[in-house]
Design an enzyme around this catalytic site. Structure first.
Site, PDB file in Angstrom:
ATOM      1  N   LEU A 131      36.667  42.598  36.992  1.00 56.80           N
ATOM      2  CA  LEU A 131      35.981  43.573  37.839  1.00 56.80           C
ATOM      3  C   LEU A 131      36.676  43.638  39.191  1.00 56.80           C
ATOM      4  CD1 LEU A 131      32.189  43.006  37.129  1.00 56.80           C
ATOM      5  CD2 LEU A 131      33.913  44.170  35.778  1.00 56.80           C
ATOM      6  N   GLY A 176      36.221  39.908  33.894  1.00 56.98           N
ATOM      7  CA  GLY A 176      36.109  41.227  33.269  1.00 56.98           C
ATOM      8  C   GLY A 176      37.278  41.541  32.338  1.00 56.98           C
ATOM      9  N   ASN A 200      35.444  33.172  34.457  1.00 53.20           N
ATOM     10  CA  ASN A 200      35.541  32.236  35.586  1.00 53.20           C
ATOM     11  C   ASN A 200      34.569  32.562  36.710  1.00 53.20           C
ATOM     12  OD1 ASN A 200      36.902  34.629  36.205  1.00 53.20           O
ATOM     13  ND2 ASN A 200      38.232  33.640  37.694  1.00 53.20           N
ATOM     14  N   GLU A 201      33.534  33.374  36.402  1.00 55.81           N
ATOM     15  CA  GLU A 201      32.627  33.835  37.456  1.00 55.81           C
ATOM     16  C   GLU A 201      32.080  32.709  38.324  1.00 55.81           C
ATOM     17  OE1 GLU A 201      32.799  35.076  34.489  1.00 55.81           O
ATOM     18  OE2 GLU A 201      32.536  37.247  34.546  1.00 55.81           O
TER      19      GLU A 201
HETATM   20  C1  LIG Z   1      21.466  36.227  38.240  1.00 55.94           C
HETATM   21  C2  LIG Z   1      21.776  37.688  38.257  1.00 55.94           C
HETATM   22  C3  LIG Z   1      23.181  37.949  37.809  1.00 55.94           C
HETATM   23  C4  LIG Z   1      23.556  39.349  38.058  1.00 55.94           C
HETATM   24  C5  LIG Z   1      25.025  39.516  37.957  1.00 55.94           C
HETATM   25  C6  LIG Z   1      25.734  39.084  39.166  1.00 55.94           C
HETATM   26  C7  LIG Z   1      27.046  39.059  39.328  1.00 55.94           C
HETATM   27  C8  LIG Z   1      27.854  39.604  38.284  1.00 55.94           C
HETATM   28  C9  LIG Z   1      29.259  39.247  38.293  1.00 55.94           C
HETATM   29  C10 LIG Z   1      29.880  40.011  37.252  1.00 55.94           C
HETATM   30  C11 LIG Z   1      30.897  39.367  36.518  1.00 55.94           C
HETATM   31  C12 LIG Z   1      32.195  39.457  37.275  1.00 55.94           C
HETATM   32  C13 LIG Z   1      33.251  39.584  36.617  1.00 55.94           C
HETATM   33  C14 LIG Z   1      34.577  39.710  37.284  1.00 55.94           C
HETATM   34  O1  LIG Z   1      35.446  40.216  36.668  1.00 55.94           O
HETATM   35  S1  LIG Z   1      34.826  39.170  38.895  1.00 55.94           S
HETATM   36  C15 LIG Z   1      36.600  39.258  39.122  1.00 55.94           C
HETATM   37  C16 LIG Z   1      37.203  37.997  38.623  1.00 55.94           C
HETATM   38  N1  LIG Z   1      38.644  38.077  38.724  1.00 55.94           N
HETATM   39  C17 LIG Z   1      39.374  37.081  39.175  1.00 55.94           C
HETATM   40  O2  LIG Z   1      38.888  36.028  39.555  1.00 55.94           O
HETATM   41  C18 LIG Z   1      40.853  37.331  39.227  1.00 55.94           C
HETATM   42  C19 LIG Z   1      41.368  37.191  40.594  1.00 55.94           C
HETATM   43  N2  LIG Z   1      42.788  37.465  40.619  1.00 55.94           N
HETATM   44  C20 LIG Z   1      43.726  36.551  40.250  1.00 55.94           C
HETATM   45  O3  LIG Z   1      43.459  35.464  39.816  1.00 55.94           O
HETATM   46  C21 LIG Z   1      45.144  36.979  40.427  1.00 55.94           C
HETATM   47  O4  LIG Z   1      45.178  38.073  41.311  1.00 55.94           O
HETATM   48  C22 LIG Z   1      45.861  37.377  39.122  1.00 55.94           C
HETATM   49  C23 LIG Z   1      45.068  38.416  38.326  1.00 55.94           C
HETATM   50  C24 LIG Z   1      46.089  36.131  38.256  1.00 55.94           C
HETATM   51  C25 LIG Z   1      47.240  37.987  39.483  1.00 55.94           C
HETATM   52  O5  LIG Z   1      47.963  37.108  40.285  1.00 55.94           O
HETATM   53  P1  LIG Z   1      49.255  37.633  41.077  1.00 55.94           P
HETATM   54  O6  LIG Z   1      50.142  38.355  40.170  1.00 55.94           O
HETATM   55  O7  LIG Z   1      49.803  36.457  41.804  1.00 55.94           O
HETATM   56  O8  LIG Z   1      48.674  38.720  42.084  1.00 55.94           O
HETATM   57  P2  LIG Z   1      47.857  38.492  43.447  1.00 55.94           P
HETATM   58  O9  LIG Z   1      46.875  37.378  43.275  1.00 55.94           O
HETATM   59  O10 LIG Z   1      48.798  38.409  44.595  1.00 55.94           O
HETATM   60  O11 LIG Z   1      47.003  39.826  43.491  1.00 55.94           O
HETATM   61  C26 LIG Z   1      47.593  41.053  43.889  1.00 55.94           C
HETATM   62  C27 LIG Z   1      46.584  41.787  44.746  1.00 55.94           C
HETATM   63  O12 LIG Z   1      45.490  42.147  43.906  1.00 55.94           O
HETATM   64  C28 LIG Z   1      44.276  41.684  44.492  1.00 55.94           C
HETATM   65  N3  LIG Z   1      43.337  41.342  43.422  1.00 55.94           N
HETATM   66  C29 LIG Z   1      43.487  40.418  42.486  1.00 55.94           C
HETATM   67  N4  LIG Z   1      42.438  40.391  41.652  1.00 55.94           N
HETATM   68  C30 LIG Z   1      41.600  41.351  42.076  1.00 55.94           C
HETATM   69  C31 LIG Z   1      40.339  41.811  41.621  1.00 55.94           C
HETATM   70  N5  LIG Z   1      39.714  41.302  40.553  1.00 55.94           N
HETATM   71  N6  LIG Z   1      39.753  42.808  42.304  1.00 55.94           N
HETATM   72  C32 LIG Z   1      40.343  43.369  43.376  1.00 55.94           C
HETATM   73  N7  LIG Z   1      41.561  42.957  43.866  1.00 55.94           N
HETATM   74  C33 LIG Z   1      42.163  41.968  43.209  1.00 55.94           C
HETATM   75  C34 LIG Z   1      44.681  40.461  45.280  1.00 55.94           C
HETATM   76  O13 LIG Z   1      43.722  40.184  46.270  1.00 55.94           O
HETATM   77  C35 LIG Z   1      46.002  40.900  45.839  1.00 55.94           C
HETATM   78  O14 LIG Z   1      45.730  41.696  46.967  1.00 55.94           O
HETATM   79  P3  LIG Z   1      46.684  41.603  48.269  1.00 55.94           P
HETATM   80  O15 LIG Z   1      48.000  42.149  47.802  1.00 55.94           O
HETATM   81  O16 LIG Z   1      45.966  42.455  49.272  1.00 55.94           O
HETATM   82  O17 LIG Z   1      46.757  40.173  48.676  1.00 55.94           O
END
Ligand SMILES: CCCCC/C=C\CCCC/C=C/C(=O)SCCNC(=O)CCNC(=O)[C@H](O)C(C)(C)COP(=O)(O)OP(=O)(O)OC[C@H]1O[C@@H](n2cnc3c(N)ncnc32)[C@H](O)[C@@H]1OP(=O)(O)O
Length: 325
Positions: A131, A176, A200-201
């Protein structure tokens, strides 16, 4: 007559740019929105399969726009009776000549990696980063509600799809990203220890919703899901295979061909019996969300609006921004 044809073609062009481009490429067909490229393979009149390639730079995060385009593309494929199977994969390829734009630049465009021509590029080796954190941070409750509805919609469409869905996981697939994969009927992952998959939430200070938890339990079993969800485990390929998050791990350059060959086996099964079986296995899980969709949206909007949750997300975003390597 010529004028009428020119006018008609202008109308079609305008409609084309609204609905996505469609073109013929080497006998295959393709249509594309901005963030999802769909290529279909197979002769006209015969069973065809489609490959949906994510291309939402830099990391294929599930932004609201991406979710909308994804659902539109999937709907088109569901309505095309010649398509029986769909492969989900990332368009992210290893490309040379990339420059990461300075992290101090704030806009979405500037966050992306670009080539030397200044064009936006996917970062390589990412299936989907899950997400879009920027849709869940610093916005208002109405936005959170709209976003969550779109997330639910995508999950329901994929989970209940009558098509045979397979994911060719050619990169990192957290949260996501893992959701996209586990809605599929079969998952094949590239054997690259840098790629991980899982929910990994909990590491972000947030909680997977009950329907995603149910999908995970249905995929890897209750005990494994209980442990992996609490720890926020991201599994490298070999462990993902062992626990059952993926069905096969193959060398990276064989992910596509292997997925095609497994798809051929699945498509040898009569559609009606396979679809009824799929529905029998999945309906109760999906119905559980369908009957409480609105409450789930309200829950999400109020949970994600909490100061403590916003603070956790802020810290996680900062950590991402400042991480090394
Ligand atoms: C009790 C009631 C419950 C109700 C429900 C409540 C909550 C619900 C939650 C819902 C479930 C959520 C699900 C999700 O999907 S949350 C997102 C989880 N994602 C992650 O943890 C991934 C994070 N990203 C990474 O680990 C890495 O970026 C990578 C994907 C492994 C890629 O690594 P790399 O190639 O080294 O790239 P960068 O880390 O440098 O990233 C590039 C830029 O992209 C930005 N980024 C990364 N991930 C995201 C993302 N998910 N969303 C938006 N932006 C993202 C990152 O910040 C970098 O930005 P920058 O260039 O400005 O630094």
């Amino acid at each position: 007559m010529a004028m009428a044809l020119r006018a008609a073609s202008r109308v079609l062009l305008r409609a084309g740019s609204r609905l996505g481009r469609r073109e013929a490429v080497d006998g295959a067909r393709r249509f594309a929105n901005k963030r999802v490229l769909v290529e279909t393979e197979g002769a006209a009149g015969a069973t065809r399969i489609a490959v949906m390639k994510f291309r939402n730079p830099p990391v294929n995060s599930l932004s609201l726009d991406f979710l909308t385009e994804f659902v539109i593309s999937l709907e088109k494929l569901e309505n095309d009776k010649s398509i029986r199977g769909v492969i989900l994969t990332s368009d992210s390829l290893k490309r040379g000549n990339q420059t990461k734009v300075a992290a101090t630049e704030k806009t979405e465009e500037k966050r992306a990696t670009r080539d030397h021509g200044g064009r936006l590029q996917e970062r390589p080796g990412i299936f989907s980063a899950g997400l879009d954190l920027l849709e869940m941070y610093g916005r208002n409750p109405a936005h959170y509600a709209e976003y969550w509805k779109a997330v639910q919609e995508l999950w329901l469409r994929l989970y209940l799809s009558s098509l045979t869905l397979m994911s060719a996981i050619n990169g990192a697939s957290p949260a996501g990203g893992c959701l996209l994969a586990i809605t599929c009927d079969y998952r094949i992952m590239a054997d690259n220890p840098k790629y991980t998959i899982g929910l990994n939430e909990s590491l972000l200070g947030i909680v997977a919703p009950f329907w995603l938890k149910d999908n995970y339990v249905n995929t890897i079993g209750h005990r494994a899901a209980e442990r992996a969800l609490q720890l926020g485990t991201l599994f490298p390929p070999a462990e993902a295979l062992k626990v059952g998050v993926v069905d096969e791990v193959v060398p990276e350059d064989q992910v596509h061909s292997k997925t095609l060959s497994v798809m051929a086996k699945w498509l040898a099964i009569p559609d009606h019996s396979r679809q009824l079986t799929k529905t029998m296995m999945r309906k109760a899980t999906a119905d559980n969300l369908i009957k409480q969709r609105e409450a789930d949206i309200q829950n999400f909007a109020s949970f994600i609006s909490r100061d403590s949750i916003q603070k956790s997300l802020h810290m996680y975003l900062e950590k991402l921004k400042h991480k090394k390597g």
